[in-house]
Design an enzyme around this catalytic site. Structure first.
Site, PDB file in Angstrom:
ATOM      1  N   PRO A 230     -22.265   9.755  18.414  1.00 30.51           N
ATOM      2  CA  PRO A 230     -21.023   9.048  18.684  1.00 30.51           C
ATOM      3  C   PRO A 230     -19.772   9.801  18.242  1.00 30.51           C
ATOM      4  CG  PRO A 230     -22.313   7.875  17.034  1.00 30.51           C
ATOM      5  CD  PRO A 230     -23.150   8.988  17.546  1.00 30.51           C
ATOM      6  N   ASN A 231     -18.776   9.709  19.097  1.00 30.59           N
ATOM      7  CA  ASN A 231     -17.430  10.222  18.871  1.00 30.59           C
ATOM      8  C   ASN A 231     -17.305  11.744  18.959  1.00 30.59           C
ATOM      9  OD1 ASN A 231     -16.211   7.616  18.452  1.00 30.59           O
ATOM     10  ND2 ASN A 231     -17.277   7.581  16.500  1.00 30.59           N
TER      11      ASN A 231
ATOM     12  N   ARG B  40      -9.768  13.640  17.772  1.00 29.52           N
ATOM     13  CA  ARG B  40      -9.923  12.877  16.529  1.00 29.52           C
ATOM     14  C   ARG B  40      -9.868  13.779  15.295  1.00 29.52           C
ATOM     15  NH1 ARG B  40     -16.249  12.210  15.173  1.00 29.52           N
ATOM     16  NH2 ARG B  40     -15.375  11.117  13.403  1.00 29.52           N
TER      17      ARG B  40
ATOM     18  N   TYR C 125     -12.185  18.187  12.102  1.00 26.27           N
ATOM     19  CA  TYR C 125     -13.029  18.705  13.183  1.00 26.27           C
ATOM     20  C   TYR C 125     -12.378  19.818  14.001  1.00 26.27           C
ATOM     21  CZ  TYR C 125     -15.660  14.546  12.024  1.00 26.27           C
ATOM     22  OH  TYR C 125     -16.369  13.586  11.347  1.00 26.27           O
TER      23      TYR C 125
ATOM     24  N   ASN D 228     -26.630  16.703  16.018  1.00 27.00           N
ATOM     25  CA  ASN D 228     -25.554  16.191  15.192  1.00 27.00           C
ATOM     26  C   ASN D 228     -25.478  14.702  15.528  1.00 27.00           C
ATOM     27  OD1 ASN D 228     -23.193  15.311  14.026  1.00 27.00           O
ATOM     28  ND2 ASN D 228     -22.006  17.113  14.591  1.00 27.00           N
TER      29      ASN D 228
ATOM     30  N   ALA E  97     -22.146   9.516  13.223  1.00 20.83           N
ATOM     31  CA  ALA E  97     -22.240   8.411  12.268  1.00 20.83           C
ATOM     32  C   ALA E  97     -23.664   7.867  12.139  1.00 20.83           C
ATOM     33  CB  ALA E  97     -21.284   7.294  12.659  1.00 20.83           C
TER      34      ALA E  97
ATOM     35  N   GLU F 265     -30.633  19.798  11.817  1.00 18.68           N
ATOM     36  CA  GLU F 265     -29.505  18.867  11.730  1.00 18.68           C
ATOM     37  C   GLU F 265     -28.235  19.682  11.509  1.00 18.68           C
ATOM     38  OE1 GLU F 265     -28.085  15.069   8.982  1.00 18.68           O
ATOM     39  OE2 GLU F 265     -29.600  16.444   8.199  1.00 18.68           O
TER      40      GLU F 265
ATOM     41  N   HIS G 130     -23.819  19.523  11.201  1.00 20.26           N
ATOM     42  CA  HIS G 130     -22.576  18.764  11.046  1.00 20.26           C
ATOM     43  C   HIS G 130     -21.415  19.746  11.013  1.00 20.26           C
ATOM     44  CE1 HIS G 130     -24.637  15.006  10.369  1.00 20.26           C
ATOM     45  NE2 HIS G 130     -25.472  15.679   9.601  1.00 20.26           N
TER      46      HIS G 130
ATOM     47  N   ARG H 179     -17.570  14.576   1.598  1.00 16.78           N
ATOM     48  CA  ARG H 179     -16.748  13.497   2.149  1.00 16.78           C
ATOM     49  C   ARG H 179     -17.082  12.156   1.481  1.00 16.78           C
ATOM     50  NH1 ARG H 179     -16.663  13.964   8.436  1.00 16.78           N
ATOM     51  NH2 ARG H 179     -15.072  12.360   8.131  1.00 16.78           N
TER      52      ARG H 179
END
Length: 143
Positions: free
Chosen positions: A9-10, A17, A22, A73, A76, A97, A99, A106
């Site tokens: 998502p996103n 964003r 990012y 990735n 969320a 994985e 990111h 964070r």
């Protein structure tokens, strides 16, 4: 060799964003970078993005006996989705994985990764290059 790259998502909103986290490159740029890298490495790659957990689970299941590796990735869903973890376990395809940001630096809720329980490596904080490293790790693992 065939590698499936999944974005959650996103991630379709890259370049729009939270540019301070990012960056300003968009999702289309990410896909182009991944495809060019895969071509250089002589592997086939499919890029998939969804904002829906069930769609990601289905895409993972469809990868069974079709892909040699997965770079994911989960966005969320990293921190919430046992369903994605179970799908990865079910197909048992070597998984990396990735990111873009340093999630471990964070918010507290981002410290949990269900996918990390299955992935053989987690790459964080390397921006788009983390995906390329993930592809390279799968190539190395399958060699």
């Amino acid at each position: 060799m065939k590698i499936l790259v999944i974005n959650g998502p996103n991630l379709n909103m890259l370049g729009i964003r939270e540019k301070n986290i990012y960056g300003d490159k968009d999702y289309k740029s990410l896909v182009k970078l991944i495809k060019n890298h895969a071509k250089e490495k002589g592997v086939k790659v499919k890029c998939y993005q969804s904002n829906y957990e069930g769609a990601i689970v289905t895409e993972i299941q469809k990868a069974f006996n079709k892909f040699d590796g997965i770079v994911i990735n989960p966005g969320a869903y990293t921190h919430t989705s046992v369903a994605i973890l179970d799908a990865l376990k079910s197909v048992n395809i070597p998984t990396v994985e990735v990111h873009i940001s340093k999630v471990d630096e964070r918010e507290d809720f981002r410290q949990i990764s269900f996918v990390k329980k299955f992935a053989f490596i987690t790459i964080t904080g390397k921006g788009f290059d983390g995906y390329l490293e993930g592809i390279d790790e799968i190539i190395k693992a399958k060699s």
